[in-house]
Design an enzyme around this catalytic site. Structure first.
Site, short mmCIF file in Angstrom:
data_model
loop_
_atom_site.label_atom_id
_atom_site.label_comp_id
_atom_site.label_asym_id
_atom_site.label_seq_id
_atom_site.Cartn_x
_atom_site.Cartn_y
_atom_site.Cartn_z
CG ASP A 35 3.77 0.13 -82.94
OD1 ASP A 35 2.56 0.40 -83.14
OD2 ASP A 35 4.14 -0.84 -82.26
CD1 TRP A 46 1.55 11.11 -79.77
CD2 TRP A 46 -0.44 11.56 -80.74
NE1 TRP A 46 1.49 12.47 -80.00
CE2 TRP A 46 0.28 12.77 -80.59
CE3 TRP A 46 -1.70 11.60 -81.32
CZ2 TRP A 46 -0.22 14.00 -81.01
CZ3 TRP A 46 -2.21 12.82 -81.73
CH2 TRP A 46 -1.47 14.00 -81.58
NE ARG A 67 -6.45 1.94 -82.20
CZ ARG A 67 -5.21 1.60 -81.82
NH1 ARG A 67 -4.82 1.79 -80.58
NH2 ARG A 67 -4.36 1.07 -82.68
CB THR A 120 -0.60 -9.35 -94.38
OG1 THR A 120 0.53 -9.69 -93.56
CG2 THR A 120 -0.11 -9.16 -95.79
CG ASN A 125 -1.87 -3.24 -89.56
OD1 ASN A 125 -1.01 -2.57 -90.12
ND2 ASN A 125 -1.73 -3.64 -88.30
CD1 TRP A 126 -5.32 -7.02 -94.33
CD2 TRP A 126 -6.85 -5.45 -94.71
NE1 TRP A 126 -4.94 -6.33 -95.46
CE2 TRP A 126 -5.86 -5.36 -95.72
CE3 TRP A 126 -7.92 -4.55 -94.74
CZ2 TRP A 126 -5.91 -4.41 -96.74
CZ3 TRP A 126 -7.98 -3.61 -95.77
CH2 TRP A 126 -6.99 -3.56 -96.75
NE ARG A 154 7.42 -2.36 -83.12
CZ ARG A 154 6.67 -3.39 -83.48
NH1 ARG A 154 7.23 -4.42 -84.06
NH2 ARG A 154 5.37 -3.39 -83.28
CD GLU A 184 23.97 -2.93 -86.78
OE1 GLU A 184 23.62 -2.93 -85.59
OE2 GLU A 184 24.83 -3.71 -87.24
C1 FPP Z 1 0.86 1.54 -86.06
O1 FPP Z 1 0.42 2.23 -84.90
C2 FPP Z 1 0.49 2.29 -87.25
C3 FPP Z 1 -0.30 1.83 -88.27
C4 FPP Z 1 -0.87 0.46 -88.29
C5 FPP Z 1 -0.68 2.68 -89.41
C6 FPP Z 1 0.40 3.57 -89.94
C7 FPP Z 1 -0.19 4.59 -90.79
C8 FPP Z 1 0.22 5.89 -90.86
C9 FPP Z 1 1.39 6.44 -90.16
C10 FPP Z 1 -0.56 6.84 -91.67
C11 FPP Z 1 -0.40 6.85 -93.13
C12 FPP Z 1 0.90 6.54 -93.72
C13 FPP Z 1 1.22 6.83 -95.00
C14 FPP Z 1 2.45 6.24 -95.57
C15 FPP Z 1 0.41 7.71 -95.85
P1 FPP Z 1 -0.67 1.52 -83.98
O2 FPP Z 1 -2.02 1.92 -84.43
O3 FPP Z 1 -0.42 0.05 -83.93
O4 FPP Z 1 -0.37 2.18 -82.58
P2 FPP Z 1 -0.56 1.49 -81.16
O5 FPP Z 1 0.51 0.44 -81.04
O6 FPP Z 1 -0.34 2.63 -80.23
O7 FPP Z 1 -1.94 0.94 -81.09
#
Ligand code: FPP
Length: 238
Positions: free
Chosen positions: A25, A30, A38, A71, A73-74, A186, A205
């Site tokens: 996360d 970042w 983003r 599921t 994130n869509w 996390r 843990e």
């Molecule tokens: C959560 O950060 C991250 C994701 C929903 C996507 C994770 C994807 C990757 C690390 C790239 C590809 C991975 C692989 C395995 C090829 P966020 O966007 O929720 O961050 P935020 O909380 O700062 O908004």
């Protein structure tokens, strides 16, 4: 003010820590903190994923699971979803293949039926080609812990079961045949599980860090591992 314990430079895990899982996360924040879109945070996050995967294999971890796309994130803006899917696609063309040399055996976990057949074929091909490698990497895509349990129940019903036990469920979740995670990390500062590995995490843990995933480093893994070994796992006993 207490001084933070410095982890040793070289670490190696034993059989107590076979499986580590990451909720990656903080990619979006970042990027936003740097005035960037983003999507660039996800690209950076993908680079971190490769680095951390390599390191976990090096220190003796046998199984690693990453939460790449849930599921839920869509619900994100289409532009961001497209960017994440593009990263997956590039990984499937290139990076996962390159990772084979790092002994990686890939398994995609989640409800894959949502992906077009061409994508599912690519996933199946990668799984086939890496099947004999010793370091298991589960990539959770369109993954939800509740969905996984429902999926397992439906599979058992389809087999004609009218009564099930815990072992039956464990044998039908996406991580069947693998040990449950010992440690779930996390990043990004939130303290919740977000529907990740609900069944498998019964005795895991948890380790939470404010570090954003793109900044996560080998040293951070060392800290989480040291913390893991300082805890007593009692599994409900005394
Ligand atoms: C959560 O950060 C991250 C994701 C929903 C996507 C994770 C994807 C990757 C690390 C790239 C590809 C991975 C692989 C395995 C090829 P966020 O966007 O929720 O961050 P935020 O909380 O700062 O908004």
């Amino acid at each position: 003010m207490f001084r933070k314990k410095q982890p040793k430079q070289e670490i190696h895990v034993d059989e107590r820590l076979q499986h580590i899982a990451f909720i990656m996360d903080g990619n979006g924040r970042w990027a936003q903190r740097r005035g960037m879109p983003r999507e660039l945070g996800h690209s950076q996050g993908a680079a971190t994923f490769r680095k951390i995967g390599r390191y976990c294999e090096k220190i003796g971890i046998k199984y690693m699971t990453v939460y790449a796309f849930s599921t839920e994130n869509w619900k994100r803006p289409q532009k961001e979803i497209d960017a994440i899917m593009k990263i997956f696609d590039e990984f499937m063309e290139d990076a996962f293949r390159e990772m084979y040399d790092d002994n990686v055996k890939v398994r995609f976990i989640g409800n894959l039926s949502i992906f077009p057949e061409s994508v599912r074929e690519k996933m199946a091909k990668i799984e086939r080609e890496t099947a004999e490698k010793p370091f298991s990497l589960n990539v959770a895509v369109n993954y939800g812990g509740r969905e996984e349990i429902v999926h397992a129940c439906n599979a058992l019903i389809a087999e004609g079961k009218t009564n099930v036990n815990e072992a039956d469920i464990s044998d039908h979740i996406y991580t069947f045949g693998q040990p449950d995670p010992d440690l779930i990390v996390r990043t990004g500062g939130d303290i919740r599980t977000s529907n990740f590995l609900l069944w498998q995490s019964a005795y895991a843990e948890y380790y939470f860090t404010k570090t954003l995933w793109p900044d996560y480093s080998e040293k951070d893994v060392n800290e989480a591992v040291e913390e893991f070994y300082s805890r007593k796992r009692r599994y409900g006993g005394v």
